[in-house]
Enzyme design. Structure first.
Site, PDB file in Angstrom:
ATOM      1  N   GLN A  78       0.604  -1.240   0.003  1.00 46.58           N
ATOM      2  CA  GLN A  78       0.099   0.294   0.284  1.00 46.58           C
ATOM      3  C   GLN A  78       0.803   1.100   0.141  1.00 46.58           C
ATOM      4  O   GLN A  78       1.046   1.811   1.163  1.00 46.58           O
ATOM      5  CB  GLN A  78      -0.472   0.226   1.409  1.00 46.58           C
ATOM      6  CG  GLN A  78      -1.741   1.422   1.119  1.00 46.58           C
ATOM      7  CD  GLN A  78      -3.382   0.848   1.740  1.00 46.58           C
ATOM      8  OE1 GLN A  78      -2.919  -0.189   2.436  1.00 46.58           O
ATOM      9  NE2 GLN A  78      -4.241   1.744   2.323  1.00 46.58           N
ATOM     10  N   PHE A  79       0.932   1.823  -0.906  1.00 48.40           N
ATOM     11  CA  PHE A  79       1.867   2.542  -1.576  1.00 48.40           C
ATOM     12  C   PHE A  79       1.371   4.547  -0.668  1.00 48.40           C
ATOM     13  O   PHE A  79       2.196   4.789  -0.540  1.00 48.40           O
ATOM     14  CB  PHE A  79       2.850   3.180  -2.686  1.00 48.40           C
ATOM     15  CG  PHE A  79       1.745   3.442  -3.540  1.00 48.40           C
ATOM     16  CD1 PHE A  79       1.266   4.844  -3.528  1.00 48.40           C
ATOM     17  CD2 PHE A  79       0.110   2.911  -4.373  1.00 48.40           C
ATOM     18  CE1 PHE A  79       0.007   5.506  -4.818  1.00 48.40           C
ATOM     19  CE2 PHE A  79      -0.560   3.310  -4.653  1.00 48.40           C
ATOM     20  CZ  PHE A  79      -0.948   4.761  -4.558  1.00 48.40           C
ATOM     21  N   THR A  80      -0.112   4.256  -0.360  1.00 51.03           N
ATOM     22  CA  THR A  80      -0.341   5.290   0.202  1.00 51.03           C
ATOM     23  C   THR A  80      -0.570   5.604   0.859  1.00 51.03           C
ATOM     24  O   THR A  80      -0.884   7.011   1.796  1.00 51.03           O
ATOM     25  CB  THR A  80      -1.970   5.296   0.137  1.00 51.03           C
ATOM     26  OG1 THR A  80      -2.980   4.286   0.737  1.00 51.03           O
ATOM     27  CG2 THR A  80      -2.659   4.929  -1.153  1.00 51.03           C
TER      28      THR A  80
END
Length: 156
Positions: A78-80
């Site tokens: 999850q890059f967010t």
């Protein structure tokens, strides 16, 4: 590296409506990788997660690790988690690692965890995923290797 760890009764990942992975009691780990992360961060974070005592013992006290309860682990990239929302109304993701580095570190993190725990499942890197979970507690822990590498604060 940053991880949001949720203690779950069960969790699953679907892509395009197809079940990709599922676990029973254990940990759902949302994993973010930043530009600044080093290979050493993989071991630091995975070791910390494997040894975290966030499962209840016979007295109801959080005193057992994922290994001690023989729990499952589901890792979702999850890059967010590296969103910068300090300015404007749209998150900025420039602190997140590029996809080549992120994929490399993600795979290494999952492989390292597989050496520490019997059942480790994963989502699909860069896919749009539907993640379902039943949170247990709820217990949610946020770990960041930047913080884990700092000296421990003294009790006053």
């Amino acid at each position: 590296m940053r991880a949001v760890i949720q203690r779950v009764k069960k969790a699953s990942v679907k892509v395009n409506g197809e079940l990709i992975s599922q676990i029973s009691q254990g940990l759902l780990i949302f994993l973010g990788i930043s530009k600044k992360d080093k290979e050493e961060d993989i071991k630091i974070l995975a070791d910390k997660i494997a040894d975290l005592r966030i499962f209840s013992d016979e007295n109801g006290k959080m005193n057992l690790s994922i290994k001690e309860v023989n729990g499952d682990i589901l890792v979702v990239s999850q890059f967010t988690l590296f969103a910068d929302c300090r300015r404007g109304k749209r998150p900025d993701f420039t602190d997140a690692a590029d996809k080549e580095k992120a994929l490399d570190y993600y795979k290494k993190f999952v492989a390292y965890l597989k050496n520490k725990s019997e059942k480790v499942e994963e989502g699909i890197f860069q896919a749009y995923m539907e993640v379902e979970l039943i949170n247990d507690g709820p217990v949610t822990i946020i770990l960041d290797t930047e913080d884990l590498k700092k000296p421990r604060r003294r009790k006053e």
